[in-house]
Motif scaffolding. Structure first.
Motif, PDB file in Angstrom:
ATOM      1  N   PHE A  26       0.851  -1.327  -0.032  1.00  0.00           N
ATOM      2  CA  PHE A  26       0.049   0.050   0.169  1.00  0.00           C
ATOM      3  C   PHE A  26       1.006   1.360   0.047  1.00  0.00           C
ATOM      4  CE2 PHE A  26      -3.295  -3.072   0.988  1.00  0.00           C
ATOM      5  CZ  PHE A  26      -4.314  -2.431   0.741  1.00  0.00           C
ATOM      6  N   PRO A  27       1.499   1.563  -1.262  1.00  0.00           N
ATOM      7  CA  PRO A  27       2.679   2.686  -1.076  1.00  0.00           C
ATOM      8  C   PRO A  27       1.465   4.095  -1.088  1.00  0.00           C
ATOM      9  CG  PRO A  27       2.016   1.786  -3.364  1.00  0.00           C
ATOM     10  CD  PRO A  27       1.354   1.036  -2.570  1.00  0.00           C
ATOM     11  N   LEU A  28       2.134   5.137  -0.463  1.00  0.00           N
ATOM     12  CA  LEU A  28       1.800   6.409  -0.602  1.00  0.00           C
ATOM     13  C   LEU A  28       1.904   7.181  -2.037  1.00  0.00           C
ATOM     14  CD1 LEU A  28       0.425   8.758   1.028  1.00  0.00           C
ATOM     15  CD2 LEU A  28       2.609   9.391   1.549  1.00  0.00           C
ATOM     16  N   VAL A  29       0.995   7.413  -2.609  1.00  0.00           N
ATOM     17  CA  VAL A  29       1.115   8.047  -3.828  1.00  0.00           C
ATOM     18  C   VAL A  29       0.298   9.326  -4.072  1.00  0.00           C
ATOM     19  CG1 VAL A  29       0.932   5.933  -5.068  1.00  0.00           C
ATOM     20  CG2 VAL A  29      -1.162   7.096  -4.712  1.00  0.00           C
ATOM     21  N   ALA A  30       0.699  10.145  -5.160  1.00  0.00           N
ATOM     22  CA  ALA A  30      -0.046  11.579  -5.261  1.00  0.00           C
ATOM     23  C   ALA A  30       0.177  11.767  -6.741  1.00  0.00           C
ATOM     24  CB  ALA A  30       0.458  12.611  -4.565  1.00  0.00           C
ATOM     25  N   ALA A  31      -0.697  12.797  -7.292  1.00  0.00           N
ATOM     26  CA  ALA A  31      -0.447  13.019  -8.715  1.00  0.00           C
ATOM     27  C   ALA A  31       0.499  14.216  -8.888  1.00  0.00           C
ATOM     28  CB  ALA A  31      -1.564  13.737  -9.366  1.00  0.00           C
ATOM     29  N   PRO A  32       1.628  13.876  -9.973  1.00  0.00           N
ATOM     30  CA  PRO A  32       2.704  14.647 -10.332  1.00  0.00           C
ATOM     31  C   PRO A  32       2.257  16.314 -10.191  1.00  0.00           C
ATOM     32  CG  PRO A  32       2.684  12.873 -11.672  1.00  0.00           C
ATOM     33  CD  PRO A  32       1.425  12.720 -11.236  1.00  0.00           C
ATOM     34  N   ARG A  33       0.978  16.671 -10.650  1.00  0.00           N
ATOM     35  CA  ARG A  33       0.702  17.932 -10.915  1.00  0.00           C
ATOM     36  C   ARG A  33       0.591  18.477  -9.259  1.00  0.00           C
ATOM     37  NH1 ARG A  33      -5.392  18.582 -13.075  1.00  0.00           N
ATOM     38  NH2 ARG A  33      -6.278  16.471 -12.392  1.00  0.00           N
ATOM     39  N   PHE A  34      -0.029  17.698  -8.463  1.00  0.00           N
ATOM     40  CA  PHE A  34      -0.101  18.131  -7.133  1.00  0.00           C
ATOM     41  C   PHE A  34       1.202  18.337  -6.445  1.00  0.00           C
ATOM     42  CE2 PHE A  34      -0.318  16.492  -2.623  1.00  0.00           C
ATOM     43  CZ  PHE A  34      -0.840  17.641  -1.998  1.00  0.00           C
ATOM     44  N   LEU A  35       2.130  17.408  -6.615  1.00  0.00           N
ATOM     45  CA  LEU A  35       3.323  17.433  -6.225  1.00  0.00           C
ATOM     46  C   LEU A  35       4.270  18.639  -6.586  1.00  0.00           C
ATOM     47  CD1 LEU A  35       4.215  13.703  -6.118  1.00  0.00           C
ATOM     48  CD2 LEU A  35       3.679  15.097  -4.199  1.00  0.00           C
ATOM     49  N   ASP A  36       4.006  18.990  -7.913  1.00  0.00           N
ATOM     50  CA  ASP A  36       4.682  20.136  -8.443  1.00  0.00           C
ATOM     51  C   ASP A  36       4.227  21.396  -7.383  1.00  0.00           C
ATOM     52  OD1 ASP A  36       5.847  18.603 -10.322  1.00  0.00           O
ATOM     53  OD2 ASP A  36       4.491  19.078 -11.902  1.00  0.00           O
ATOM     54  N   ARG A  37       2.857  21.307  -7.034  1.00  0.00           N
ATOM     55  CA  ARG A  37       2.459  22.588  -6.291  1.00  0.00           C
ATOM     56  C   ARG A  37       2.709  22.317  -4.706  1.00  0.00           C
ATOM     57  NH1 ARG A  37      -2.312  21.411  -7.476  1.00  0.00           N
ATOM     58  NH2 ARG A  37      -3.334  20.698  -5.530  1.00  0.00           N
ATOM     59  N   PHE A  38       2.683  21.324  -4.182  1.00  0.00           N
ATOM     60  CA  PHE A  38       2.730  21.008  -2.993  1.00  0.00           C
ATOM     61  C   PHE A  38       4.194  20.934  -2.491  1.00  0.00           C
ATOM     62  CE2 PHE A  38       3.354  18.203   0.957  1.00  0.00           C
ATOM     63  CZ  PHE A  38       2.111  18.898   1.826  1.00  0.00           C
ATOM     64  N   GLY A  39       5.090  20.250  -3.469  1.00  0.00           N
ATOM     65  CA  GLY A  39       6.384  20.012  -3.111  1.00  0.00           C
ATOM     66  C   GLY A  39       6.500  18.251  -3.120  1.00  0.00           C
ATOM     67  N   ARG A  40       7.524  17.899  -3.181  1.00  0.00           N
ATOM     68  CA  ARG A  40       7.909  16.485  -2.805  1.00  0.00           C
ATOM     69  C   ARG A  40       8.349  15.857  -1.540  1.00  0.00           C
ATOM     70  NH1 ARG A  40       7.424  17.376  -8.142  1.00  0.00           N
ATOM     71  NH2 ARG A  40       6.459  15.813  -9.549  1.00  0.00           N
ATOM     72  N   PRO A  41       7.514  15.453  -0.724  1.00  0.00           N
ATOM     73  CA  PRO A  41       8.340  15.377   0.582  1.00  0.00           C
ATOM     74  C   PRO A  41       9.512  14.411   0.645  1.00  0.00           C
ATOM     75  CG  PRO A  41       5.818  14.648   0.534  1.00  0.00           C
ATOM     76  CD  PRO A  41       6.250  14.765  -0.917  1.00  0.00           C
ATOM     77  N   ALA A  42      10.655  14.862   1.479  1.00  0.00           N
ATOM     78  CA  ALA A  42      11.630  14.124   1.654  1.00  0.00           C
ATOM     79  C   ALA A  42      11.808  13.397   2.873  1.00  0.00           C
ATOM     80  CB  ALA A  42      12.855  15.088   1.649  1.00  0.00           C
ATOM     81  N   THR A  43      10.923  13.741   3.781  1.00  0.00           N
ATOM     82  CA  THR A  43      10.815  13.097   5.144  1.00  0.00           C
ATOM     83  C   THR A  43       9.253  12.780   5.517  1.00  0.00           C
ATOM     84  OG1 THR A  43      10.927  14.987   6.704  1.00  0.00           O
ATOM     85  CG2 THR A  43      13.179  14.174   5.852  1.00  0.00           C
ATOM     86  N   PHE A  44       9.273  12.247   6.741  1.00  0.00           N
ATOM     87  CA  PHE A  44       7.773  12.084   7.200  1.00  0.00           C
ATOM     88  C   PHE A  44       7.381  13.480   7.610  1.00  0.00           C
ATOM     89  CE2 PHE A  44       8.136   7.678   6.851  1.00  0.00           C
ATOM     90  CZ  PHE A  44       6.669   7.193   6.907  1.00  0.00           C
TER      91      PHE A  44
END
Length: 301
Positions: free
Chosen positions: A163-181
């Protein structure tokens, strides 16, 4: 009158919803087919079938009685085949209850491969996250993804699903790509309803994973709806890998914290305690547990 034959005739009429079709199958007259059903009803003193010129349907009592009698008849047929040292082919309708998210391309390929080997089995899948009473509802087996199952159930573990954690690339472009918890604290999440409690996700079976405090934007008991919302850029979501695999491959979704080992949940087949599993059930269980079933490498991340 042969009571065992009467029971088999009743079960066949209930399944096919036709006296005429069953009469042809058993090489009986229509009148004798009716007499066999009436014989069963007279023995137990309950009306089992509603019938008119157009339709045949089970009464409530008939449905309960069929759920009890059908596995006994199937077991008897199997036992007779074993004693006569003959091979009984898998055939008939196989009723399976399983989670909604298993309606995905990966399981579709498994389903097609099983059908190619067992063309006489009709697959009847009930997609629901609700618990079912296997005997009362006439279900042959249920597939469930859960770390723990209720006591008293006969279960066979078939595989594990990530059960991986996922998100849409466009959302991550806006929110940022998490590096830590810590980067997930207060982030928008789409969650399966049982997980959406208390404003934080707790990995009870995984002591090394910290809690995640989240902002809830969508909850649902249907993982497919969560998948759609994540694909549309609404936030982060934990999805079964089998459901998300094609979206990840096509770039519609992206794995978050890809180096992190996320929860793996066992998938088990649950079925009533029977001395003899019908060939259709046994063949399906063996196929799911085999090299072309749920454990195959291409279903894993």
């Amino acid at each position: 009158m042969d009571t065992l034959l009467s029971l088999r005739v009743f079960a066949a009429v209930a399944e096919h919803k036709s006296f005429t079709a069953v009469a042809d199958r058993f090489k009986l007259s229509s009148a004798m087919t009716t007499k066999h059903v009436q014989h069963v009803e007279a023995r137990i003193g309950v009306r089992l079938l509603n019938r008119n010129n157009r339709n045949v349907s089970l009464t409530e009592a008939g449905a309960r009685y069929l759920a009890t009698v059908r596995p006994l008849l199937e077991g008897l047929t199997e036992a007779e085949a074993q004693l006569s040292e003959s091979t009984l082919a898998a055939r008939g309708t196989l009723k399976v209850s399983m989670p909604v998210w298993m309606a995905n391309p990966s399981f579709g390929r498994i389903m097609a491969a099983y059908h190619a080997e067992n063309p006489e089995v009709v697959l009847d899948f009930d997609l629901s996250s609700q618990k079912v009473n296997l005997v009362e509802e006439g279900i042959d087996l249920a597939l469930r993804a859960s770390p723990a199952l209720d006591d008293g159930l006969i279960a066979r573990k078939l595989a594990h699903v990530d059960f991986p954690l996922v998100a849409a690339p466009r959302f991550l472009d806006r929110f940022g790509r998490p590096a830590t918890f810590d980067d997930l604290s207060g982030a928008p999440f789409l969650l399966y309803s049982p997980m959406a409690t208390g404003g934080r996700i707790r990995f009870r079976e995984y002591a090394d994973l910290p809690d995640i405090h989240y902002k809830l934007v969508l909850q649902s008991g249907n993982e497919t709806l969560i998948q759609i919302g994540a694909r549309e850029g609404m936030g982060f979501a934990f999805l079964p890998y089998w459901l998300a695999a094609d979206d990840l491959a096509n770039g519609l979704l992206e794995t978050v914290l890809p180096g992190q080992v996320w929860p793996k949940v066992p998938i088990s087949a649950i079925y009533p305690d029977r001395s003899y599993l019908p060939a259709k059930v046994r063949s399906f269980l063996d196929f799911l547990a085999g090299p072309n079933g749920l454990g195959q490498e291409k279903l894993r991340e």
